[in-house]
Design an enzyme around this catalytic site. Structure first.
Site, PDB file in Angstrom:
ATOM      1  N   ASN A   9       0.981  -1.116  -0.039  1.00 51.32           N
ATOM      2  CA  ASN A   9      -0.110   0.101  -0.134  1.00 51.32           C
ATOM      3  C   ASN A   9       0.676   1.310  -0.187  1.00 51.32           C
ATOM      4  O   ASN A   9       2.155   1.109  -0.030  1.00 51.32           O
ATOM      5  CB  ASN A   9      -1.001   0.123   1.141  1.00 51.32           C
ATOM      6  CG  ASN A   9      -0.340  -0.088   2.420  1.00 51.32           C
ATOM      7  OD1 ASN A   9       0.436   0.990   2.909  1.00 51.32           O
ATOM      8  ND2 ASN A   9      -0.457  -1.098   3.033  1.00 51.32           N
TER       9      ASN A   9
ATOM     10  N   ALA B 298       1.018   1.798  11.619  1.00 50.05           N
ATOM     11  CA  ALA B 298       1.243   0.976  10.578  1.00 50.05           C
ATOM     12  C   ALA B 298      -0.084   0.784   9.784  1.00 50.05           C
ATOM     13  O   ALA B 298      -1.243   0.672  10.197  1.00 50.05           O
ATOM     14  CB  ALA B 298       1.765  -0.184  10.774  1.00 50.05           C
TER      15      ALA B 298
ATOM     16  N   ASP C  43      -4.704  -6.134   5.259  1.00 46.39           N
ATOM     17  CA  ASP C  43      -5.678  -6.843   5.851  1.00 46.39           C
ATOM     18  C   ASP C  43      -5.726  -8.089   5.275  1.00 46.39           C
ATOM     19  O   ASP C  43      -6.291  -9.188   5.864  1.00 46.39           O
ATOM     20  CB  ASP C  43      -7.058  -6.227   5.523  1.00 46.39           C
ATOM     21  CG  ASP C  43      -7.230  -4.754   6.206  1.00 46.39           C
ATOM     22  OD1 ASP C  43      -6.751  -4.870   7.335  1.00 46.39           O
ATOM     23  OD2 ASP C  43      -7.828  -3.719   5.533  1.00 46.39           O
TER      24      ASP C  43
ATOM     25  N   LYS D 156       8.188 -18.775  -8.343  1.00 45.70           N
ATOM     26  CA  LYS D 156       7.527 -17.557  -9.341  1.00 45.70           C
ATOM     27  C   LYS D 156       6.592 -18.133 -10.041  1.00 45.70           C
ATOM     28  O   LYS D 156       6.657 -19.065 -10.698  1.00 45.70           O
ATOM     29  CB  LYS D 156       8.759 -16.875 -10.310  1.00 45.70           C
ATOM     30  CG  LYS D 156       8.051 -15.839 -10.929  1.00 45.70           C
ATOM     31  CD  LYS D 156       9.465 -15.202 -11.825  1.00 45.70           C
ATOM     32  CE  LYS D 156       8.825 -14.083 -12.758  1.00 45.70           C
ATOM     33  NZ  LYS D 156       9.626 -13.974 -13.655  1.00 45.70           N
TER      34      LYS D 156
ATOM     35  N   PRO E 159      -3.607 -11.387  10.933  1.00 43.51           N
ATOM     36  CA  PRO E 159      -4.001 -10.904  11.966  1.00 43.51           C
ATOM     37  C   PRO E 159      -4.357  -9.542  12.245  1.00 43.51           C
ATOM     38  O   PRO E 159      -3.491  -8.690  11.693  1.00 43.51           O
ATOM     39  CB  PRO E 159      -2.730 -11.552  12.865  1.00 43.51           C
ATOM     40  CG  PRO E 159      -1.674 -11.931  11.988  1.00 43.51           C
ATOM     41  CD  PRO E 159      -2.450 -11.953  10.515  1.00 43.51           C
ATOM     42  N   ASP E 160      -5.124  -9.167  12.996  1.00 42.81           N
ATOM     43  CA  ASP E 160      -5.434  -7.570  13.683  1.00 42.81           C
ATOM     44  C   ASP E 160      -4.638  -7.473  14.853  1.00 42.81           C
ATOM     45  O   ASP E 160      -5.126  -7.697  15.923  1.00 42.81           O
ATOM     46  CB  ASP E 160      -6.837  -7.394  13.601  1.00 42.81           C
ATOM     47  CG  ASP E 160      -7.023  -5.869  13.813  1.00 42.81           C
ATOM     48  OD1 ASP E 160      -6.029  -5.283  14.164  1.00 42.81           O
ATOM     49  OD2 ASP E 160      -8.146  -5.345  12.962  1.00 42.81           O
TER      50      ASP E 160
ATOM     51  N   LYS F 198     -14.360   1.700  14.322  1.00 45.55           N
ATOM     52  CA  LYS F 198     -13.091   1.095  14.722  1.00 45.55           C
ATOM     53  C   LYS F 198     -12.568   0.821  16.035  1.00 45.55           C
ATOM     54  O   LYS F 198     -12.176   0.117  16.417  1.00 45.55           O
ATOM     55  CB  LYS F 198     -12.041   1.743  13.881  1.00 45.55           C
ATOM     56  CG  LYS F 198     -11.320   0.837  12.898  1.00 45.55           C
ATOM     57  CD  LYS F 198     -10.455   1.685  11.842  1.00 45.55           C
ATOM     58  CE  LYS F 198     -11.120   1.453  10.714  1.00 45.55           C
ATOM     59  NZ  LYS F 198     -10.324   1.663   9.364  1.00 45.55           N
TER      60      LYS F 198
ATOM     61  N   LYS G 181     -12.392  -2.744  17.870  1.00 42.35           N
ATOM     62  CA  LYS G 181     -11.023  -3.072  18.222  1.00 42.35           C
ATOM     63  C   LYS G 181     -10.759  -3.050  19.338  1.00 42.35           C
ATOM     64  O   LYS G 181      -9.945  -3.903  20.155  1.00 42.35           O
ATOM     65  CB  LYS G 181     -10.067  -2.253  17.063  1.00 42.35           C
ATOM     66  CG  LYS G 181     -10.209  -2.483  15.892  1.00 42.35           C
ATOM     67  CD  LYS G 181      -8.810  -2.145  14.958  1.00 42.35           C
ATOM     68  CE  LYS G 181      -9.205  -2.182  13.440  1.00 42.35           C
ATOM     69  NZ  LYS G 181      -8.109  -2.575  12.612  1.00 42.35           N
TER      70      LYS G 181
HETATM   71  N1  CTP Z   1      -4.165  -2.637  12.131  1.00 39.97           N
HETATM   72  C1  CTP Z   1      -3.529  -3.946  12.854  1.00 39.97           C
HETATM   73  N2  CTP Z   1      -3.752  -4.900  12.159  1.00 39.97           N
HETATM   74  C2  CTP Z   1      -4.031  -5.336  11.089  1.00 39.97           C
HETATM   75  C3  CTP Z   1      -5.002  -4.126  10.364  1.00 39.97           C
HETATM   76  C4  CTP Z   1      -5.034  -2.724  10.909  1.00 39.97           C
HETATM   77  O1  CTP Z   1      -2.895  -3.440  13.596  1.00 39.97           O
HETATM   78  N3  CTP Z   1      -4.075  -6.348  10.262  1.00 39.97           N
HETATM   79  C5  CTP Z   1      -4.423  -1.215  12.709  1.00 39.97           C
HETATM   80  C6  CTP Z   1      -3.725  -0.246  12.006  1.00 39.97           C
HETATM   81  O2  CTP Z   1      -2.293  -0.008  12.376  1.00 39.97           O
HETATM   82  C7  CTP Z   1      -4.388   0.979  12.355  1.00 39.97           C
HETATM   83  C8  CTP Z   1      -5.576   0.350  12.664  1.00 39.97           C
HETATM   84  O3  CTP Z   1      -5.649  -0.862  12.985  1.00 39.97           O
HETATM   85  O4  CTP Z   1      -3.942   1.413  13.677  1.00 39.97           O
HETATM   86  C9  CTP Z   1      -6.771   0.644  11.364  1.00 39.97           C
HETATM   87  O5  CTP Z   1      -6.386   0.133  10.272  1.00 39.97           O
HETATM   88  P1  CTP Z   1      -7.378   0.095   8.995  1.00 39.97           P
HETATM   89  O6  CTP Z   1      -6.760  -0.615   7.988  1.00 39.97           O
HETATM   90  O7  CTP Z   1      -7.869   1.664   8.831  1.00 39.97           O
HETATM   91  O8  CTP Z   1      -8.608  -0.383   9.557  1.00 39.97           O
HETATM   92  P2  CTP Z   1      -9.238  -2.115   9.252  1.00 39.97           P
HETATM   93  O9  CTP Z   1      -9.069  -3.091  10.306  1.00 39.97           O
HETATM   94  O10 CTP Z   1      -8.596  -2.400   7.853  1.00 39.97           O
HETATM   95  O11 CTP Z   1     -10.654  -1.625   8.798  1.00 39.97           O
HETATM   96  P3  CTP Z   1     -11.423  -1.261   7.577  1.00 39.97           P
HETATM   97  O12 CTP Z   1     -11.340  -2.369   6.834  1.00 39.97           O
HETATM   98  O13 CTP Z   1     -12.767  -1.064   7.987  1.00 39.97           O
HETATM   99  O14 CTP Z   1     -10.903  -0.014   7.009  1.00 39.97           O
END
Ligand code: CTP
Length: 410
Positions: free
Chosen positions: A216, A280, A284, A294, A311-312, A345, A349
């Site tokens: 990204n 960061a 996702d 490859k 993992p979130d 969020k 979270k």
């Molecule tokens: N984040 C994380 N781990 C992930 C995804 C996100 O720690 N796998 C954290 C990011 O570092 C940020 C927050 O979650 O602090 C929000 O990330 P964002 O990408 O905006 O949220 P998403 O969980 O992807 O939600 P959405 O898809 O609804 O935007």
């Protein structure tokens, strides 16, 4: 007049505030410690104290005018700033701070600050509303990010009859800060001294095969700026960074990772901590399966890539049953319905605070040098002005210090 050659030298800029009378006492303290003081009196400052008082106490000529022929022939303004070991601004008015933050040079004081290669220490003094105005907060954050040190302001009664933050630090405090600087002491133990902070920053790269990946547009600039600001506030910082091209912040160990799963493991290993900041832009999803070889073009057409969820990290840290950090901060990068999405969020979270950013292409935030932060907590929403990412980071760290102070009751 006596001159204290071979002694430390301070260039004192006296701005236009009622607190200017305290600067007379400051000069007396400095001279008592055999520190040479040259003074610059602004036009507004001269409404409060006279050049004669400053000259009598400092034993030195007082400089007032950028375009004074005699001053320039005796000592040019560039030399004046270069000969000092430290520039002190007391009182530092809202106007002087605004000029310095924006690099204006339209009088002697502002020109000296811009032309100087010396550090500066400011003792702000102004009405509390002026100190709390977003413009002054922005200027203060920018100047801190630029390396200016501050002493005060203090809370208390003001000349205008109101009470609040904006009262200039006492001469003894400013004197102590000057002595500490001249003695080579690092900035006094910051408000986050003794706190451990883990910060994630940058993008993650999710491999498709050994040569391709999903990524990204995150540059990591904001997360690195937060790490620098937290370090400057005295914290022990560990930065877990995705692939970026930014040099490591001084005094901050950087754990470099590529993928979201590596980032999650590095954060796990870095815990426990007092504050966790997830800046960061974690991918996702990752590509399912193994990516050892490859992928070749073939008759079957484009590969059928399957995505699986990563993992979130933020949610996991927020929801830790044991050893949850006292303060967990997330970022929300959104292109629409900024506050609504950030609120959801926050709840989903389970973190304490979300820094919401508009990352629609028109905002220029992704990869850019500026950011407009919107702070979302369970208590409410506050929008901050558009700031340089370093200044925004300083403001965020100061805000976290305030939250901790309120909680810990000091
Ligand atoms: N984040 C994380 N781990 C992930 C995804 C996100 O720690 N796998 C954290 C990011 O570092 C940020 C927050 O979650 O602090 C929000 O990330 P964002 O990408 O905006 O949220 P998403 O969980 O992807 O939600 P959405 O898809 O609804 O935007």
């Amino acid at each position: 007049m006596t001159t204290l050659t071979d002694h430390p030298s301070v260039l004192l800029i006296v701005g236009g505030g009622i607190a200017a009378y305290k600067s007379l006492e400051l000069i007396r303290l400095l001279r008592g410690a055999e520190i040479q003081v040259r003074t610059v009196l602004t036009k507004a400052g001269a409404q409060f104290v006279t050049p004669l008082s400053l000259a009598s106490l400092s034993g030195e000529k007082v400089f007032e005018d950028l375009f004074s022929l005699t001053d320039e022939t005796e000592m040019g303004h560039i030399e004046l700033s270069r000969q000092a070991d430290l520039i002190v601004i007391a009182p530092a008015t809202a106007d002087l701070l605004a000029k310095a933050a924006n690099g204006l040079a339209n009088d002697l004081a502002s020109t000296l600050l811009l032309a100087s290669n010396k550090p500066a220490l400011a003792a702000p003094a102004m009405n509390w509303r002026m100190w709390e105005h977003p413009a002054t907060r922005r200027n203060h954050a920018q100047l801190r990010a630029d390396g200016m040190r501050f002493v005060g302001p203090n809370e208390g009664a003001m000349a205008c009859g109101e009470t609040g933050f904006g009262r200039m630090a006492e001469p003894e405090e400013i004197f102590a800060a000057i002595r500490a600087y001249l003695a080579g002491a690092p900035e006094p133990r910051g408000p986050l001294a003794g706190k451990k902070i883990v910060i994630t920053a940058g993008p993650t790269h999710e491999p498709i095969d050994p040569v391709r990946y999903i990524a990204n547009r995150s540059s990591g600039k904001q997360g690195y700026a937060v790490a620098r600001a937290a370090r400057a506030a005295g914290a022990d910082v560990i930065l877990v960074s995705g692939p970026v091209t930014i040099p490591p912040p001084e005094g901050v160990p950087v754990i470099r990772v590529e993928t979201a799963r590596e980032m999650a493991a590095a954060v796990d290993a870095a815990l426990p901590c007092d504050i966790f900041i997830a800046a960061a832009a974690v991918a996702d999803w990752r590509i399912a399966g193994d990516h050892a070889e490859k992928i070749k073009k073939g008759k079957k057409g484009p590969p059928d890539l399957k995505l699986v969820e990563n993992p979130d990290i933020l949610a996991k840290v927020s929801q830790l049953q044991n050893g949850r950090p006292g303060l967990v901060v997330g970022f929300a990068a959104e292109t629409e319905k900024l506050v609504e999405h950030a609120r959801r969020k926050l709840a989903r979270k389970g973190c304490d605070l979300i820094v919401a950013n508009d990352v629609s292409p028109a905002s220029g935030v992704m990869g850019g040098d500026e950011n407009t932060m919107v702070i979302v907590t369970a208590e409410g929403v506050t929008s901050w002005p558009k700031l340089d990412k370093d200044a925004a980071a300083v403001m965020l760290v100061e805000h976290l210090v305030e939250i901790l102070a309120q909680r810990e009751g000091f």
